[in-house]
Design an enzyme around this catalytic site. Sequence first.
Site, PDB file in Angstrom:
ATOM      1  N   ASN A   1      -8.291  31.444   6.300  1.00 10.25           N
ATOM      2  CA  ASN A   1      -7.573  32.444   7.044  1.00 10.25           C
ATOM      3  C   ASN A   1      -7.886  32.285   8.691  1.00 10.25           C
ATOM      4  OD1 ASN A   1     -10.336  32.965   7.618  1.00 10.25           O
ATOM      5  ND2 ASN A   1     -10.379  34.818   6.932  1.00 10.25           N
TER       6      ASN A   1
ATOM      7  N   ASN B   1     -14.512   8.025   0.089  1.00  9.60           N
ATOM      8  CA  ASN B   1     -15.373   8.425  -0.338  1.00  9.60           C
ATOM      9  C   ASN B   1     -15.192   8.344  -1.888  1.00  9.60           C
ATOM     10  OD1 ASN B   1     -14.070  11.045  -1.782  1.00  9.60           O
ATOM     11  ND2 ASN B   1     -13.349  10.956   0.324  1.00  9.60           N
TER      12      ASN B   1
ATOM     13  N   ASP C   1     -11.778  29.689   3.590  1.00 12.97           N
ATOM     14  CA  ASP C   1     -10.872  30.421   2.753  1.00 12.97           C
ATOM     15  C   ASP C   1      -9.416  30.561   3.645  1.00 12.97           C
ATOM     16  OD1 ASP C   1     -11.453  32.071   4.951  1.00 12.97           O
ATOM     17  OD2 ASP C   1     -12.523  33.654   4.018  1.00 12.97           O
TER      18      ASP C   1
ATOM     19  N   SER D   1     -10.271  31.726  10.722  1.00 13.17           N
ATOM     20  CA  SER D   1     -11.287  32.324  11.142  1.00 13.17           C
ATOM     21  C   SER D   1     -12.534  32.414  10.588  1.00 13.17           C
ATOM     22  CB  SER D   1     -10.952  33.944  11.420  1.00 13.17           C
ATOM     23  OG  SER D   1     -11.090  34.334  10.121  1.00 13.17           O
TER      24      SER D   1
ATOM     25  N   CYS E   1     -20.249  12.058   7.771  1.00 11.44           N
ATOM     26  CA  CYS E   1     -18.849  12.247   8.326  1.00 11.44           C
ATOM     27  C   CYS E   1     -18.654  11.045   9.124  1.00 11.44           C
ATOM     28  CB  CYS E   1     -18.815  13.562   9.020  1.00 11.44           C
ATOM     29  SG  CYS E   1     -19.878  13.954  10.616  1.00 11.44           S
TER      30      CYS E   1
ATOM     31  N   HIS F   1     -18.766  17.165  13.767  1.00  8.36           N
ATOM     32  CA  HIS F   1     -17.701  16.536  12.814  1.00  8.36           C
ATOM     33  C   HIS F   1     -17.027  15.548  13.369  1.00  8.36           C
ATOM     34  CE1 HIS F   1     -16.149  16.090   8.885  1.00  8.36           C
ATOM     35  NE2 HIS F   1     -14.790  16.181   9.467  1.00  8.36           N
TER      36      HIS F   1
ATOM     37  N   ASN G   1     -16.016  10.577  -4.363  1.00  9.15           N
ATOM     38  CA  ASN G   1     -16.332  11.817  -4.991  1.00  9.15           C
ATOM     39  C   ASN G   1     -15.107  12.135  -6.106  1.00  9.15           C
ATOM     40  OD1 ASN G   1     -18.066  12.101  -2.555  1.00  9.15           O
ATOM     41  ND2 ASN G   1     -18.137  14.312  -3.230  1.00  9.15           N
ATOM     42  N   ASP G   2     -14.064  11.363  -6.048  1.00  5.25           N
ATOM     43  CA  ASP G   2     -13.145  11.510  -7.235  1.00  5.25           C
ATOM     44  C   ASP G   2     -13.200  10.648  -8.314  1.00  5.25           C
ATOM     45  OD1 ASP G   2     -11.718  13.586  -5.442  1.00  5.25           O
ATOM     46  OD2 ASP G   2     -10.942  11.838  -4.255  1.00  5.25           O
TER      47      ASP G   2
ATOM     48  N   ASP H   1     -17.723  30.569   4.986  1.00  2.00           N
ATOM     49  CA  ASP H   1     -17.308  29.663   6.272  1.00  2.00           C
ATOM     50  C   ASP H   1     -18.525  29.347   6.911  1.00  2.00           C
ATOM     51  OD1 ASP H   1     -14.847  30.319   5.684  1.00  2.00           O
ATOM     52  OD2 ASP H   1     -14.714  31.730   7.148  1.00  2.00           O
TER      53      ASP H   1
ATOM     54  N   ASP I   1      -8.957  12.828   7.382  1.00  2.00           N
ATOM     55  CA  ASP I   1     -10.401  12.902   7.263  1.00  2.00           C
ATOM     56  C   ASP I   1     -10.845  12.602   5.953  1.00  2.00           C
ATOM     57  OD1 ASP I   1     -12.819  14.092   7.285  1.00  2.00           O
ATOM     58  OD2 ASP I   1     -12.260  15.818   8.280  1.00  2.00           O
TER      59      ASP I   1
ATOM     60  N   ASP J   1     -13.321  26.431   7.975  1.00  2.00           N
ATOM     61  CA  ASP J   1     -12.775  27.596   7.485  1.00  2.00           C
ATOM     62  C   ASP J   1     -12.475  27.266   6.020  1.00  2.00           C
ATOM     63  OD1 ASP J   1     -11.338  29.952   7.095  1.00  2.00           O
ATOM     64  OD2 ASP J   1      -9.348  28.805   7.938  1.00  2.00           O
TER      65      ASP J   1
END
Length: 226
Positions: A169, A87, A167, A171, A136, A194, A89-90, A188, A217, A165
């Site tokens: 955590n 990619n 953050d 979930s 993707c 994907h 993007n950097d 989220d 990925d 996910d």
Amino acid sequence: WFSGDDVFIANENERQEYVLNENGIIFVGNARYIEARAWYYGQFQDLLNICLTMLDLSLYYRQDPAMDVSRRGDPKYVGRVISSMINGNDNDNGVLLGKWQGSFHSHENPSRWDGSVIILKKWRQDNYRPVQYGQCWVFAGVMCTVLRCLGIPTRLVSNFNSAHDVDRNLSIDKYYDSSGRSLNISKDSTWDYHVWNESWFIRPDLGKSYNGWQVLDATPQEQSKG
């Protein structure tokens, strides 16, 4: 094929599939309607110099050429460099620019790609400017080509109702007000699907129980470092 190599696969059928096969199927869509898309990897179609140039253009090489070259025998390091370079993007001359919404009329709609060779050769012809656009399954298809070309057994994995996910955590958080109405404040999300890659190599840094398929990925959603 050499049993002492970090990327040795003992099973001949798996060598035929994950190293030598130039054609494959990528599964996309949603859990109720899974579509099989043909993809031409073409890892033996005069791409080796392009793949080696990809390593030389990476930020890893630019920051410390001697260290980078000395680590190119390590498949986990090479996989990390390639996952970054697939990619753009950097701002590192990566192969593909991602786009998920809006109009694609000025460039190629991601759904129209059906193979890696044309993307990689266009990237070279355009003086290593990111090809527009990828999503993707396109990132994963091109990454599979590059890693197989460099001798690392690689496959694609598709996941449906794919949880993202943000953050960390473990979930997917949903918020509701006191009346039970959904509040759109969670970062989220759950994607229809994907696609990512797995490459086969040993992990002497983690121990034998971690040898085998390793997740990589290339889809640019969050920074790999920090």
